[in-house]
Every structure is written in C-alpha cells, then in structure tokens.
Design a protein around this motif. Sequence first.
Motif, PDB file in Angstrom:
ATOM      1  N   UNK A 258       9.100 -22.313 -37.453  1.00 16.71           N
ATOM      2  CA  UNK A 258       8.492 -22.745 -36.197  1.00 16.71           C
ATOM      3  C   UNK A 258       8.656 -24.262 -36.037  1.00 16.71           C
ATOM      4  N   UNK A 259       9.329 -24.671 -34.982  1.00 15.58           N
ATOM      5  CA  UNK A 259       9.474 -26.092 -34.657  1.00 15.58           C
ATOM      6  C   UNK A 259       8.633 -26.470 -33.448  1.00 15.58           C
ATOM      7  N   UNK A 260       8.702 -25.651 -32.411  1.00  9.86           N
ATOM      8  CA  UNK A 260       7.989 -25.957 -31.179  1.00  9.86           C
ATOM      9  C   UNK A 260       6.944 -24.918 -30.849  1.00  9.86           C
ATOM     10  N   UNK A 261       5.899 -25.348 -30.123  1.00  9.68           N
ATOM     11  CA  UNK A 261       4.849 -24.435 -29.678  1.00  9.68           C
ATOM     12  C   UNK A 261       4.163 -25.050 -28.464  1.00  9.68           C
ATOM     13  N   UNK A 262       3.559 -24.190 -27.639  1.00 12.92           N
ATOM     14  CA  UNK A 262       2.857 -24.683 -26.453  1.00 12.92           C
ATOM     15  C   UNK A 262       1.822 -23.666 -26.015  1.00 12.92           C
ATOM     16  N   UNK A 263       0.837 -24.123 -25.248  1.00 14.59           N
ATOM     17  CA  UNK A 263      -0.212 -23.268 -24.689  1.00 14.59           C
ATOM     18  C   UNK A 263      -0.114 -23.335 -23.175  1.00 14.59           C
ATOM     19  N   UNK A 264      -0.133 -22.162 -22.523  1.00 12.09           N
ATOM     20  CA  UNK A 264      -0.089 -22.163 -21.054  1.00 12.09           C
ATOM     21  C   UNK A 264      -1.397 -22.747 -20.522  1.00 12.09           C
ATOM     22  N   UNK A 265      -1.338 -23.782 -19.646  1.00 12.06           N
ATOM     23  CA  UNK A 265      -2.541 -24.498 -19.216  1.00 12.06           C
ATOM     24  C   UNK A 265      -3.437 -23.740 -18.244  1.00 12.06           C
ATOM     25  N   UNK A 266      -2.981 -22.600 -17.744  1.00 11.08           N
ATOM     26  CA  UNK A 266      -3.792 -21.814 -16.811  1.00 11.08           C
ATOM     27  C   UNK A 266      -4.288 -20.520 -17.472  1.00 11.08           C
ATOM     28  N   UNK A 267      -3.392 -19.789 -18.107  1.00 17.47           N
ATOM     29  CA  UNK A 267      -3.753 -18.487 -18.685  1.00 17.47           C
ATOM     30  C   UNK A 267      -4.029 -18.522 -20.180  1.00 17.47           C
ATOM     31  N   UNK A 268      -3.645 -19.593 -20.850  1.00 18.55           N
ATOM     32  CA  UNK A 268      -4.042 -19.783 -22.233  1.00 18.55           C
ATOM     33  C   UNK A 268      -3.214 -19.097 -23.297  1.00 18.55           C
ATOM     34  N   UNK A 310       1.066 -27.776 -14.159  1.00 14.96           N
ATOM     35  CA  UNK A 310       0.721 -26.681 -13.240  1.00 14.96           C
ATOM     36  C   UNK A 310       0.834 -25.323 -13.901  1.00 14.96           C
ATOM     37  N   UNK A 311       1.590 -25.243 -14.990  1.00 14.68           N
ATOM     38  CA  UNK A 311       1.856 -23.965 -15.638  1.00 14.68           C
ATOM     39  C   UNK A 311       3.007 -23.208 -15.011  1.00 14.68           C
ATOM     40  N   UNK A 312       3.627 -23.754 -13.970  1.00 18.27           N
ATOM     41  CA  UNK A 312       4.677 -23.041 -13.246  1.00 18.27           C
ATOM     42  C   UNK A 312       5.967 -22.909 -14.046  1.00 18.27           C
ATOM     43  N   UNK A 313       6.215 -23.848 -14.936  1.00 21.94           N
ATOM     44  CA  UNK A 313       7.432 -23.776 -15.734  1.00 21.94           C
ATOM     45  C   UNK A 313       7.271 -24.605 -17.005  1.00 21.94           C
ATOM     46  N   UNK A 328      10.845 -20.530 -16.110  1.00 24.63           N
ATOM     47  CA  UNK A 328       9.820 -20.357 -15.078  1.00 24.63           C
ATOM     48  C   UNK A 328       8.792 -19.319 -15.518  1.00 24.63           C
ATOM     49  N   UNK A 329       7.571 -19.504 -15.049  1.00 24.64           N
ATOM     50  CA  UNK A 329       6.481 -18.619 -15.464  1.00 24.64           C
ATOM     51  C   UNK A 329       6.272 -17.494 -14.458  1.00 24.64           C
ATOM     52  N   UNK A 330       6.162 -16.291 -14.957  1.00 28.53           N
ATOM     53  CA  UNK A 330       5.890 -15.110 -14.139  1.00 28.53           C
ATOM     54  C   UNK A 330       4.384 -14.850 -14.182  1.00 28.53           C
ATOM     55  N   UNK A 331       3.681 -15.178 -13.089  1.00 30.19           N
ATOM     56  CA  UNK A 331       2.227 -15.033 -13.066  1.00 30.19           C
ATOM     57  C   UNK A 331       1.792 -13.566 -13.020  1.00 30.19           C
ATOM     58  N   UNK A 332       2.666 -12.694 -12.550  1.00 35.63           N
ATOM     59  CA  UNK A 332       2.329 -11.265 -12.518  1.00 35.63           C
ATOM     60  C   UNK A 332       2.367 -10.669 -13.916  1.00 35.63           C
ATOM     61  N   UNK A 333       3.434 -10.963 -14.649  1.00 40.11           N
ATOM     62  CA  UNK A 333       3.576 -10.427 -16.007  1.00 40.11           C
ATOM     63  C   UNK A 333       2.946 -11.327 -17.063  1.00 40.11           C
ATOM     64  N   UNK A 334       2.518 -12.501 -16.643  1.00 42.83           N
ATOM     65  CA  UNK A 334       1.901 -13.469 -17.528  1.00 42.83           C
ATOM     66  C   UNK A 334       2.790 -13.792 -18.733  1.00 42.83           C
ATOM     67  N   UNK A 375       5.989 -39.543  -5.272  1.00 43.72           N
ATOM     68  CA  UNK A 375       6.357 -38.204  -4.792  1.00 43.72           C
ATOM     69  C   UNK A 375       5.313 -37.585  -3.859  1.00 43.72           C
ATOM     70  N   UNK A 376       4.179 -38.239  -3.688  1.00 46.00           N
ATOM     71  CA  UNK A 376       3.085 -37.643  -2.925  1.00 46.00           C
ATOM     72  C   UNK A 376       3.482 -37.338  -1.481  1.00 46.00           C
ATOM     73  N   UNK A 377       4.179 -38.282  -0.852  1.00 48.03           N
ATOM     74  CA  UNK A 377       4.538 -38.107   0.557  1.00 48.03           C
ATOM     75  C   UNK A 377       5.550 -36.978   0.754  1.00 48.03           C
ATOM     76  N   UNK A 378       6.490 -36.830  -0.169  1.00 42.58           N
ATOM     77  CA  UNK A 378       7.525 -35.823   0.002  1.00 42.58           C
ATOM     78  C   UNK A 378       7.074 -34.429  -0.412  1.00 42.58           C
ATOM     79  N   UNK A 379       5.934 -34.329  -1.113  1.00 45.52           N
ATOM     80  CA  UNK A 379       5.448 -33.018  -1.537  1.00 45.52           C
ATOM     81  C   UNK A 379       6.257 -32.448  -2.689  1.00 45.52           C
ATOM     82  N   UNK A 380       5.952 -31.221  -3.066  1.00 44.34           N
ATOM     83  CA  UNK A 380       6.674 -30.580  -4.153  1.00 44.34           C
ATOM     84  C   UNK A 380       6.191 -31.058  -5.509  1.00 44.34           C
ATOM     85  N   UNK A 381       7.054 -30.918  -6.498  1.00 43.55           N
ATOM     86  CA  UNK A 381       6.722 -31.302  -7.867  1.00 43.55           C
ATOM     87  C   UNK A 381       6.412 -32.799  -7.935  1.00 43.55           C
TER      88      UNK A 381
END
Length: 476
Positions: A258-268, A310-313, A328-334, A375-381
């Motif tokens: 194991x080198x890398x690991x992460x926790x999803x910030x919305x679903x955990x 955001x947890x989106x990716x 990318x994160x699939x919120x349906x399949x988590x 980036x606030x004015x242009x929206x998006x990421x």
Amino acid sequence: MKVEKMSKRWKPFHGVWLALIMLCFVQCKDSSEDSSIADFDPSKPVSVTDFLPKEGGSGSNLVIYGDNFGNDLSRIKVVIGGKKTKVVNVKGSSLYCIVPSEAFKGDIQVHLLDEQGEELVQASAKENFVYVPKWVVSDFIGKYYEVDNDFEEKEGPFDDCGGFKGISWLTFDPLNPNHLYFSADNHSARKIDFENEWVSYFRHGFARATAINWKLDGDRDMIVSENHASDTRNAHYIFSRSSNFQQSTVINQGARGVQGAMVHPINGEFYYSLFRAGEVHRYDFETQQRKLAFANPYSSVAIFMVVHPSGDYAYITNYNTHYILRSDYDYTKKTFKAPYPVAGGSQNAGWLDGVGTNARLNNPSQGVFVKNPDYEEQGGDQYDYYFCDASNHCIRVLTPRGRVSTFAGRGNNGTSGYSNGDLRLEARFNMPKAIAYDELRECFYVGDTNNWIIRKIAKETPDENEEEIADETAKQ
C-alpha cells in the motif's frame, strides 16, 4: 489561492514599458559624453518628482524622475522601504533601479554621495511605492546538513529538532489546524505542533508507514497505512483521537504494497492502492467489506491518491510511470470509476509545462487541492492542484482545464539543490515528495525529502522585530 506576480494595472503594459525604458537608457549610454547631461551640482537642490510604476514586487523595474541626479552611478544611492536598491543607470533627471525584496514600507529616498561615499544631500518622494509581496521559498523546520554524517534525529523545538529523513506524506489534523503530521516510509513519523512550536515523534509501530488519512465520522480518527510484502497481513490501522492517537485498532483486510490511500469526503469510504497488483480497492466502514474499485493501467507502480474536496473526482498519480489520471465518482454506486489520463505522458519522463498529456512529469507524488478565487466568476471547478514532481525537483500546478505549469523550484540551473528565495529564479529542492496547504496561515509546506527538511512557500511578510524597532525609532 492566487499568486500575484505584478499588479493588474501594469501587467498588460509591462513588456512595452520595460522595452521603452531600456531603449531610453541604452540611448543615454551611447551618448554618455553628451554635454546636455550635467554632473551633479552641489549648489543646486536634488528633488524627486515622480516614479513609475506606482506598485510592484521584488525584482520589478522602477524609474525615478527628478532633478540634479547627476550621471555617476558610484555617487548615488537609492533606498526603498528601508532597503538598499540596485541602481542600473542614472542620467540627470531620471534613474533606473530594481525594487529590492521586502521593501514593505515603500518610501523612496535618493542619496547623493561624495567621492568618499559620504552623503551630501538626500531627496524623498512625496508618495510611497506600493510594495506587492511575492511568494518565496524558505526553510520552515528541520536542519539542513551540508555533511551527511552530521545528521541528527531528535524531538525538540522548531529551531532545534534535527533533520527528517524519508518524508513522504503530509496531512493536517482536520479538527486541529495547529497539528501537522507526516509519515516517512521506513523512517520516523512526526507530529508538528504549531501552537507550542514543538516537533515530536508519532509512534505508529510499523516498519514502513505510508499514507495518513482521517475518518469522516465520529471523532475523525486517524487511519495509518503500512507498506509490507504480504497478501495476508493487515495494512490499515485506526488510531483513536480519544487516546491522543496512541492506541489503534486494525482494519481486518489483508493488503500488500500500500502506497496511497484516501477517504471520500462526502460518503466516507476508504480507498487504497496495491503496488504489485496495480489495483485500487474500496473499503466500507459500515459493512466492513472491501471490493475492487478499479484496476490501474500499470502494475508494480506506486500509486498516490488525492480526492477533490467536493468528492466528485480524485487524482490517481502514477509515480513510476510519470503521469496523473483522473477517476470520477459514481454517486449512485458509491465508488470511483476507471481512471483516464489528465497530465503527463505515460512512461515518458521529462520536464515540460503544457496542457494535459503534452506536459511531462518525472516521479510525481503527493498533491493538494487549493481553492483559487480567480475562478469564482467563471464558475465550475474552483480548485487548482499543486503537486510534488520529485525527480524534477519542483512543485507543479495542474489547473481544472488541464494546464500544467511549474510553480516553484528548478532555480539557478534547473537541477536538484538547496536554495531559498524567488519561486523560480532561486528556489531549489531535492526530491520533494510531500506537500500540504495551510488554510489558516495561507501557505504551503513541502517535504523536501532528500534535503531532510520541511520548506515553506508563502508570501513575504515584514519581520515583526524589525517593525517594532522601526516603530520605536519613529516615536523617539
């Protein structure tokens, strides 16, 4: 996070302005014997009438206008904000100089000297130059050892805590912004306490600790991952906050390399990579079950992972094959989906700024997402991604649109080294592998792995002691 290189007011005209300045002074130099340019006349007053531009940072070009400056560089001294300034040329009613670093106060003084260097007369500008602090690299904690055998490892205050070998991952405690932890592979992990300015050991008990993460629920307990060579051995342990991260319970799942690991910030959910298998697995704390999330394009590769706030990716960084993928994160399949390349050329090491797969990386490692207000004015990421490009000895930045540029490092001659100062002109690193952004203090910390110290990237700030002395002097 925004890096201001020059004021928006003058940036569009900077190139033209500088060209005109240089042309003017070249012409003046060619006609240096012109009798119309008089020597300094001690019987006449010296005055400063104007200067341009009105604001800028260290290294900016500045032209000061006035009367009776003379034409002898050796007999003129310019001080901006209390800092002696390099004067490039002087011709009667104008002089060309370079703004010094840390000229925070911005007051401009022109001194005329005699042949012995003693001051004859001084003139000051009526308004102050607006000094724009720039981003610079400095030492944060740890001692740089010119002789390797002098290395010392110990706990202690910030100014006497020895050096740090093998820094590989930096992370802030999500509930305490004054506590920064780092793992160091098969070397000692540490806890950095900003409040008490103290560095102590974080004793995890593993031979090789890699990523440090934090549970999403409950007390936000710490998850520490171990890199070992057994398929049947557990690799992840939860250190409880209630025990001050001294007691742990195991996640009962065997994992090798194991080198890398992460926790999803919305679903955990918890995700981790396997070196030899080239896979990323998903572990669910509620069901205590794991499953394959996706296969990495390559096996036998160190994979580092950082999820977007955001947890989106998430970015999946392939250290050995020199490129970064996005999952990318699939919120349906988590779960996260199969990744695709976004930066660097697969198995094509190099150093090249550019867009997407046209850029070239060399052993990229840990990264961090930092919000960019532009980036606030242009929206998006809204986030840029800053990451260590270890074997290029620099810090790169990847924008949401896929452009890779070099943020800091490779100064002087573009190779490894140890030097502080201007982000690109002077700063040098030696295999930086770990990075964290301090939202409270608005700066970066970089694990400069082969220099055995932690560096800091931040805007210039006035020295508090110098400010106090200056204030006291002004009152007297």
